[in-house]
Design a protein around this motif. Structure first.
Motif, mmCIF file in Angstrom:
data_model
loop_
_atom_site.group_PDB
_atom_site.id
_atom_site.type_symbol
_atom_site.label_atom_id
_atom_site.label_comp_id
_atom_site.label_asym_id
_atom_site.label_seq_id
_atom_site.Cartn_x
_atom_site.Cartn_y
_atom_site.Cartn_z
ATOM 1 N N GLY A 14 -12.384 4.227 6.429
ATOM 2 C CA GLY A 14 -11.956 5.602 6.533
ATOM 3 C C GLY A 14 -10.686 6.096 6.662
ATOM 4 N N SER A 15 -9.710 4.906 6.915
ATOM 5 C CA SER A 15 -8.479 5.272 7.509
ATOM 6 C C SER A 15 -7.512 5.500 5.935
ATOM 7 N N GLY A 16 -8.141 5.236 4.796
ATOM 8 C CA GLY A 16 -7.472 5.188 3.645
ATOM 9 C C GLY A 16 -6.823 3.892 2.979
ATOM 10 N N VAL A 17 -7.077 2.873 3.800
ATOM 11 C CA VAL A 17 -6.565 1.531 3.359
ATOM 12 C C VAL A 17 -6.923 1.167 1.924
ATOM 13 N N GLY A 18 -8.449 1.246 1.996
ATOM 14 C CA GLY A 18 -8.720 0.886 0.539
ATOM 15 C C GLY A 18 -8.213 1.535 -0.786
ATOM 16 N N GLY A 19 -8.145 3.156 -0.463
ATOM 17 C CA GLY A 19 -7.526 4.041 -1.466
ATOM 18 C C GLY A 19 -6.263 3.504 -1.993
ATOM 19 N N LYS A 20 -5.302 3.184 -0.780
ATOM 20 C CA LYS A 20 -4.034 3.073 -1.123
ATOM 21 C C LYS A 20 -4.008 1.556 -1.664
ATOM 22 N N MET A 21 -5.112 0.558 -1.482
ATOM 23 C CA MET A 21 -4.827 -0.756 -2.211
ATOM 24 C C MET A 21 -5.185 -0.590 -3.718
ATOM 25 N N ILE A 22 -6.291 0.132 -3.905
ATOM 26 C CA ILE A 22 -6.509 0.344 -5.272
ATOM 27 C C ILE A 22 -5.710 1.299 -6.018
ATOM 28 N N THR A 23 -4.929 2.069 -5.394
ATOM 29 C CA THR A 23 -4.034 3.148 -6.112
ATOM 30 C C THR A 23 -2.909 2.231 -6.569
ATOM 31 N N LYS A 24 -2.303 1.163 -5.423
ATOM 32 C CA LYS A 24 -1.210 0.518 -5.830
ATOM 33 C C LYS A 24 -1.568 -0.414 -6.873
ATOM 34 N N TYR A 25 -2.769 -1.212 -6.873
ATOM 35 C CA TYR A 25 -2.996 -1.973 -8.032
ATOM 36 C C TYR A 25 -3.065 -1.061 -9.439
ATOM 37 N N MET A 26 -3.551 -0.050 -9.283
ATOM 38 C CA MET A 26 -3.577 0.914 -10.410
ATOM 39 C C MET A 26 -2.468 1.327 -11.068
ATOM 40 N N LYS A 27 -1.352 1.717 -10.126
ATOM 41 C CA LYS A 27 0.145 1.772 -10.568
ATOM 42 C C LYS A 27 0.728 0.756 -11.183
ATOM 43 N N GLU A 28 0.361 -0.548 -10.637
ATOM 44 C CA GLU A 28 0.901 -1.754 -11.484
ATOM 45 C C GLU A 28 0.477 -2.083 -12.625
ATOM 46 N N SER A 29 -0.489 -1.711 -12.998
ATOM 47 C CA SER A 29 -1.357 -1.881 -14.075
ATOM 48 C C SER A 29 -0.818 -1.213 -15.345
#
Length: 170
Positions: free
Chosen positions: A76-91
């Motif tokens: 609920g702290s946004g960590v998961g969303g940040k991780m997947i967003t970073k992964y998507m941006k580098e793809s």
């Protein structure tokens, strides 16, 4: 190469985050570390303790997120969303992931989470083959980024997943 303690922490996170039907045994999971396509991305705190991970398969034509999990105290702290967003941006390749059918509130919330990030829920019938001996096929849905898949793309990706991730020889 990942050390034993880090792997144990990731596997423990996997155990609290996923039902048995959605993960491998300890040894089955550990064996993936030697697969050239498999990659674990971790998030650590100031004490170098892993509190989140993303397990992904990197293929020539696409990427497949098999697991993403965050320590329960950090959810609920946004960590998961940040991780997947970073992964998507580098793809530069399409990204696929599996989700449960939207017939529970939790499954609907999870699908909504991925949709807000830019993923699309595909209409095709799909089952995850058993990850452990004695388990049944698990009916799931495929979500894709950056767009919905065509029927042909879906078949191509599914065949790749079955062959490379689930080791099904057709």
């Amino acid at each position: 190469m990942m050390n034993e303690r880090d792997f144990d922490k990731i596997f423990a996170l996997m155990e609290v985050s996923f039902p048995e039907s959605e993960r491998r045994t300890y040894m089955g999971q550990k064996e993936l570390l030697s697969d050239q396509h498999y990659r674990l991305i971790t998030e650590t705190n100031n004490n170098n303790q892993i509190f989140a991970f993303l397990a992904t398969w990197e293929f020539p034509m696409f990427r497949f997120v098999e697991h993403i999990a965050v320590d329960p105290i950090m959810r609920g702290s946004g960590v998961g969303g940040k991780m997947i967003t970073k992964y998507m941006k580098e793809s530069i390749k399409p990204i696929l992931l599996e989700v449960e059918h939207p017939d529970t509130e939790l499954a609907q919330r999870r699908i909504g989470f991925y949709e807000r990030l830019g993923f699309h829920l595909n209409p095709f019938e799909y089952v995850q083959p058993p990850l452990q001996k004695g388990q049944d096929d698990l009916p799931l849905k495929i979500m894709s980024y950056p767009q919905l898949l065509t029927g042909e793309e879906f078949v191509f990706y599914k065949e790749n997943l079955y062959r490379n991730v689930y080791k099904i020889k057709d």
